[in-house]
Design a protein around this motif. Structure first.
Motif, PDB file in Angstrom:
ATOM      1  N   PHE A 150       0.843  -1.200   0.000  1.00 44.63           N
ATOM      2  CA  PHE A 150       0.000   0.000   0.000  1.00 44.63           C
ATOM      3  C   PHE A 150       0.880   1.253   0.000  1.00 44.63           C
ATOM      4  CE2 PHE A 150      -2.353   3.428   2.016  1.00 44.63           C
ATOM      5  CZ  PHE A 150      -3.552   3.397   1.333  1.00 44.63           C
ATOM      6  N   ALA A 151       1.967   1.210   0.772  1.00 43.94           N
ATOM      7  CA  ALA A 151       2.876   2.360   0.827  1.00 43.94           C
ATOM      8  C   ALA A 151       3.464   2.635  -0.554  1.00 43.94           C
ATOM      9  CB  ALA A 151       3.992   2.102   1.840  1.00 43.94           C
ATOM     10  N   PHE A 152       3.921   1.579  -1.224  1.00 43.75           N
ATOM     11  CA  PHE A 152       4.477   1.761  -2.570  1.00 43.75           C
ATOM     12  C   PHE A 152       3.462   2.411  -3.503  1.00 43.75           C
ATOM     13  CE2 PHE A 152       7.723  -1.978  -2.276  1.00 43.75           C
ATOM     14  CZ  PHE A 152       8.646  -1.128  -1.684  1.00 43.75           C
ATOM     15  N   LYS A 153       2.230   1.919  -3.474  1.00 44.63           N
ATOM     16  CA  LYS A 153       1.203   2.427  -4.382  1.00 44.63           C
ATOM     17  C   LYS A 153       0.800   3.856  -4.021  1.00 44.63           C
ATOM     18  CE  LYS A 153      -0.794  -1.888  -6.072  1.00 44.63           C
ATOM     19  NZ  LYS A 153      -0.481  -1.559  -7.487  1.00 44.63           N
ATOM     20  N   GLU A 191      -1.067   9.486  -4.830  1.00 46.44           N
ATOM     21  CA  GLU A 191      -1.561   9.943  -3.528  1.00 46.44           C
ATOM     22  C   GLU A 191      -3.071  10.172  -3.506  1.00 46.44           C
ATOM     23  OE1 GLU A 191      -0.876  14.790  -3.765  1.00 46.44           O
ATOM     24  OE2 GLU A 191       0.270  13.599  -2.326  1.00 46.44           O
ATOM     25  N   SER A 192      -3.735  10.054  -4.669  1.00 48.30           N
ATOM     26  CA  SER A 192      -5.193  10.148  -4.678  1.00 48.30           C
ATOM     27  C   SER A 192      -5.835   8.857  -4.185  1.00 48.30           C
ATOM     28  CB  SER A 192      -5.703  10.445  -6.096  1.00 48.30           C
ATOM     29  OG  SER A 192      -5.603   9.291  -6.913  1.00 48.30           O
ATOM     30  N   LEU A 193      -5.054   7.792  -4.094  1.00 43.35           N
ATOM     31  CA  LEU A 193      -5.523   6.459  -3.681  1.00 43.35           C
ATOM     32  C   LEU A 193      -6.540   5.880  -4.657  1.00 43.35           C
ATOM     33  CD1 LEU A 193      -5.951   6.948   0.205  1.00 43.35           C
ATOM     34  CD2 LEU A 193      -3.877   6.391  -1.115  1.00 43.35           C
ATOM     35  N   SER A 194      -6.475   6.326  -5.908  1.00 39.92           N
ATOM     36  CA  SER A 194      -7.438   5.843  -6.896  1.00 39.92           C
ATOM     37  C   SER A 194      -7.233   4.366  -7.220  1.00 39.92           C
ATOM     38  CB  SER A 194      -7.355   6.669  -8.183  1.00 39.92           C
ATOM     39  OG  SER A 194      -6.066   6.554  -8.762  1.00 39.92           O
ATOM     40  N   PHE A 195      -6.090   3.805  -6.828  1.00 42.34           N
ATOM     41  CA  PHE A 195      -5.832   2.380  -7.050  1.00 42.34           C
ATOM     42  C   PHE A 195      -6.667   1.505  -6.109  1.00 42.34           C
ATOM     43  CE2 PHE A 195      -2.823   3.999  -3.927  1.00 42.34           C
ATOM     44  CZ  PHE A 195      -2.975   3.110  -2.882  1.00 42.34           C
ATOM     45  N   TRP A 196      -7.157   2.100  -5.027  1.00 48.36           N
ATOM     46  CA  TRP A 196      -7.925   1.333  -4.030  1.00 48.36           C
ATOM     47  C   TRP A 196      -9.394   1.262  -4.419  1.00 48.36           C
ATOM     48  CZ3 TRP A 196     -12.184   2.697  -1.155  1.00 48.36           C
ATOM     49  CH2 TRP A 196     -12.569   1.809  -0.146  1.00 48.36           C
ATOM     50  N   ASN A 197     -10.016   0.122  -4.175  1.00 50.40           N
ATOM     51  CA  ASN A 197     -11.471   0.012  -4.289  1.00 50.40           C
ATOM     52  C   ASN A 197     -11.968  -1.009  -3.286  1.00 50.40           C
ATOM     53  OD1 ASN A 197     -12.002  -2.749  -5.694  1.00 50.40           O
ATOM     54  ND2 ASN A 197     -10.400  -1.815  -6.949  1.00 50.40           N
ATOM     55  N   ASP A 248     -10.006   0.192   6.183  1.00 46.44           N
ATOM     56  CA  ASP A 248     -10.385   1.134   7.253  1.00 46.44           C
ATOM     57  C   ASP A 248      -9.522   2.384   7.206  1.00 46.44           C
ATOM     58  OD1 ASP A 248     -12.261  -0.703   8.076  1.00 46.44           O
ATOM     59  OD2 ASP A 248     -11.063  -1.464   9.760  1.00 46.44           O
ATOM     60  N   PHE A 249      -8.251   2.219   6.885  1.00 43.00           N
ATOM     61  CA  PHE A 249      -7.352   3.373   6.799  1.00 43.00           C
ATOM     62  C   PHE A 249      -7.767   4.296   5.662  1.00 43.00           C
ATOM     63  CE2 PHE A 249      -3.194   5.090   5.066  1.00 43.00           C
ATOM     64  CZ  PHE A 249      -3.053   6.086   6.026  1.00 43.00           C
ATOM     65  N   VAL A 250      -8.103   3.718   4.512  1.00 40.47           N
ATOM     66  CA  VAL A 250      -8.547   4.536   3.384  1.00 40.47           C
ATOM     67  C   VAL A 250      -9.833   5.277   3.747  1.00 40.47           C
ATOM     68  CG1 VAL A 250      -9.394   4.497   0.998  1.00 40.47           C
ATOM     69  CG2 VAL A 250      -7.430   3.086   1.639  1.00 40.47           C
ATOM     70  N   GLY A 251     -10.768   4.586   4.392  1.00 43.12           N
ATOM     71  CA  GLY A 251     -11.998   5.243   4.826  1.00 43.12           C
ATOM     72  C   GLY A 251     -11.716   6.368   5.810  1.00 43.12           C
ATOM     73  N   TRP A 252     -10.763   6.150   6.704  1.00 43.26           N
ATOM     74  CA  TRP A 252     -10.367   7.170   7.681  1.00 43.26           C
ATOM     75  C   TRP A 252      -9.773   8.377   6.955  1.00 43.26           C
ATOM     76  CZ3 TRP A 252      -5.500   9.117   9.121  1.00 43.26           C
ATOM     77  CH2 TRP A 252      -5.413   9.745  10.376  1.00 43.26           C
ATOM     78  N   LYS A 307     -11.219  12.501   6.304  1.00 44.25           N
ATOM     79  CA  LYS A 307     -10.453  13.723   6.552  1.00 44.25           C
ATOM     80  C   LYS A 307     -10.201  14.508   5.261  1.00 44.25           C
ATOM     81  CE  LYS A 307      -8.090  11.980  10.669  1.00 44.25           C
ATOM     82  NZ  LYS A 307      -8.672  12.992  11.577  1.00 44.25           N
ATOM     83  N   GLY A 308     -10.842  14.060   4.173  1.00 45.19           N
ATOM     84  CA  GLY A 308     -10.673  14.740   2.897  1.00 45.19           C
ATOM     85  C   GLY A 308      -9.357  14.422   2.236  1.00 45.19           C
ATOM     86  N   ILE A 309      -8.756  13.297   2.607  1.00 42.71           N
ATOM     87  CA  ILE A 309      -7.457  12.901   2.066  1.00 42.71           C
ATOM     88  C   ILE A 309      -7.642  11.734   1.111  1.00 42.71           C
ATOM     89  CG2 ILE A 309      -5.185  11.958   2.635  1.00 42.71           C
ATOM     90  CD1 ILE A 309      -5.577  13.234   5.439  1.00 42.71           C
ATOM     91  N   GLY A 310      -7.036  11.838  -0.064  1.00 44.80           N
ATOM     92  CA  GLY A 310      -7.077  10.722  -1.001  1.00 44.80           C
ATOM     93  C   GLY A 310      -8.381  10.584  -1.752  1.00 44.80           C
ATOM     94  N   LYS A 311      -9.152  11.637  -1.870  1.00 47.13           N
ATOM     95  CA  LYS A 311     -10.383  11.575  -2.662  1.00 47.13           C
ATOM     96  C   LYS A 311     -10.008  11.347  -4.124  1.00 47.13           C
ATOM     97  CE  LYS A 311     -13.502  12.722   0.513  1.00 47.13           C
ATOM     98  NZ  LYS A 311     -14.626  11.845   0.893  1.00 47.13           N
ATOM     99  N   THR A 312     -10.698  10.461  -4.789  1.00 45.76           N
ATOM    100  CA  THR A 312     -10.433  10.242  -6.209  1.00 45.76           C
ATOM    101  C   THR A 312     -11.056  11.367  -7.022  1.00 45.76           C
ATOM    102  OG1 THR A 312     -12.442   8.955  -6.583  1.00 45.76           O
ATOM    103  CG2 THR A 312     -10.506   7.752  -5.849  1.00 45.76           C
ATOM    104  N   GLU A 313     -10.565  11.544  -8.232  1.00 54.05           N
ATOM    105  CA  GLU A 313     -11.098  12.583  -9.110  1.00 54.05           C
ATOM    106  C   GLU A 313     -12.575  12.360  -9.377  1.00 54.05           C
ATOM    107  OE1 GLU A 313      -8.846  12.859 -12.641  1.00 54.05           O
ATOM    108  OE2 GLU A 313      -6.984  13.450 -11.646  1.00 54.05           O
ATOM    109  N   GLN A 314     -12.956  11.071  -9.501  1.00 55.28           N
ATOM    110  CA  GLN A 314     -14.360  10.779  -9.769  1.00 55.28           C
ATOM    111  C   GLN A 314     -15.250  11.194  -8.613  1.00 55.28           C
ATOM    112  OE1 GLN A 314     -15.748   9.644 -12.703  1.00 55.28           O
ATOM    113  NE2 GLN A 314     -17.631  10.185 -11.645  1.00 55.28           N
TER     114      GLN A 314
END
Length: 268
Positions: free
Chosen positions: A221-224, A229-235, A246-250, A254-261
């Protein structure tokens, strides 16, 4: 951490991983000529010579009056790491060293691990050459993903308490802080310090120990996240462990890692 930190966090039993010996292959049609035989004989002689030199060097580093046979225990180990290899015990250099010598614990080095580990590098059996090799690896640690992955994974083995399959959360947090900081691979991007976010999340939300899957997947996850940094690789349907979900949801909370979509959807 210094000496007290090493003794507190790093005196733990680990399982050494030795290279698997390859089985010899016999075949009636397999033949070697005299030149080949001389080559393999020379290679064998060279390997035997290096092994003897490494064994002699190891014995010179042991405190025969205090250390168990075929071991460098805490004081001898720290003397070797600090005085001879010039290792900084408070950063990722320590993990590079224990990976190199296949240490069965961070406060202990065995003869077998010392010899086998250094033989794999083919570095001459001198303290100056060993120290120089460590410096070369440390210089590459922040840029070489495969090297970092090997050192990182060995830290999990080294960090477990005796007979335990998981890392204590406190120790895991110390290890993450050490490995993901210079001279290790800094877990941060232009807009976010992911290491600090991860540590804050764990402090707020996580109370359990850290198993091997969580440890290894945190690295992936750290590498990706360092690449995106948008975390768009996560689903939600991905193969990440629940703690990463849970970390991504957290982070999203906080408004961090929102995808463009997601941002586009919010504007509609």
């Amino acid at each position: 951490m210094g000496w007290d930190g090493v003794k507190r966090h790093f005196q733990v039993k680990i399982v050494p991983q030795w290279p698997t010996k390859q089985k010899s292959v016999k075949h009636e049609s397999l033949k070697t000529n005299g030149k080949d035989q001389r080559f393999f004989s020379q290679q064998g002689d060279s390997s035997s010579t290096l092994e003897k030199e490494l064994t002699d060097l190891f014995e010179s580093l042991r405190d025969a009056a205090k250390d168990e046979k075929d071991k460098m225990e805490l004081e001898s180990t720290m003397e070797y790491l600090q005085s001879h290899l010039k290792i900084n015990l408070e950063n990722a250099e320590l993990f590079v060293a224990i990976y190199l010598v296949q240490a069965p614990s961070i406060g202990e080095i065995t003869l077998r691990g010392f010899v086998d580990g250094w033989k794999l590098t083919a570095v001459p059996a001198s303290l100056a050459d060993q120290a120089a090799h460590v410096r070369q690896l440390v210089a590459k640690l922040s840029k070489d993903k495969e090297l970092f992955r090997k050192v990182y994974k060995y830290a999990f083995i080294g960090g477990r308490e005796k007979d335990q399959k998981a890392l204590d959360l406190e120790n895991a947090t110390v290890f993450w802080g050490t490995l993901f900081s210079s001279p290790g691979m800094r877990w941060e991007t232009k807009n976010h310090n992911w290491l600090e976010l991860w540590k804050s999340f764990l402090e707020e939300k996580w109370t359990r120990s850290v198993n091997k899957d969580m440890w290894n997947m945190t690295l992936e996850f750290a590498f990706k996240s360092m690449e995106d940094e948008s975390l768009s690789f996560w689903n939600e349907d991905g193969a990440w462990p629940s703690v990463i979900d849970d970390f991504v949801g957290w982070c999203h909370g906080k408004g961090i890692g929102k995808t463009e979509q997601m941002d586009v959807d919010g504007e509609q």
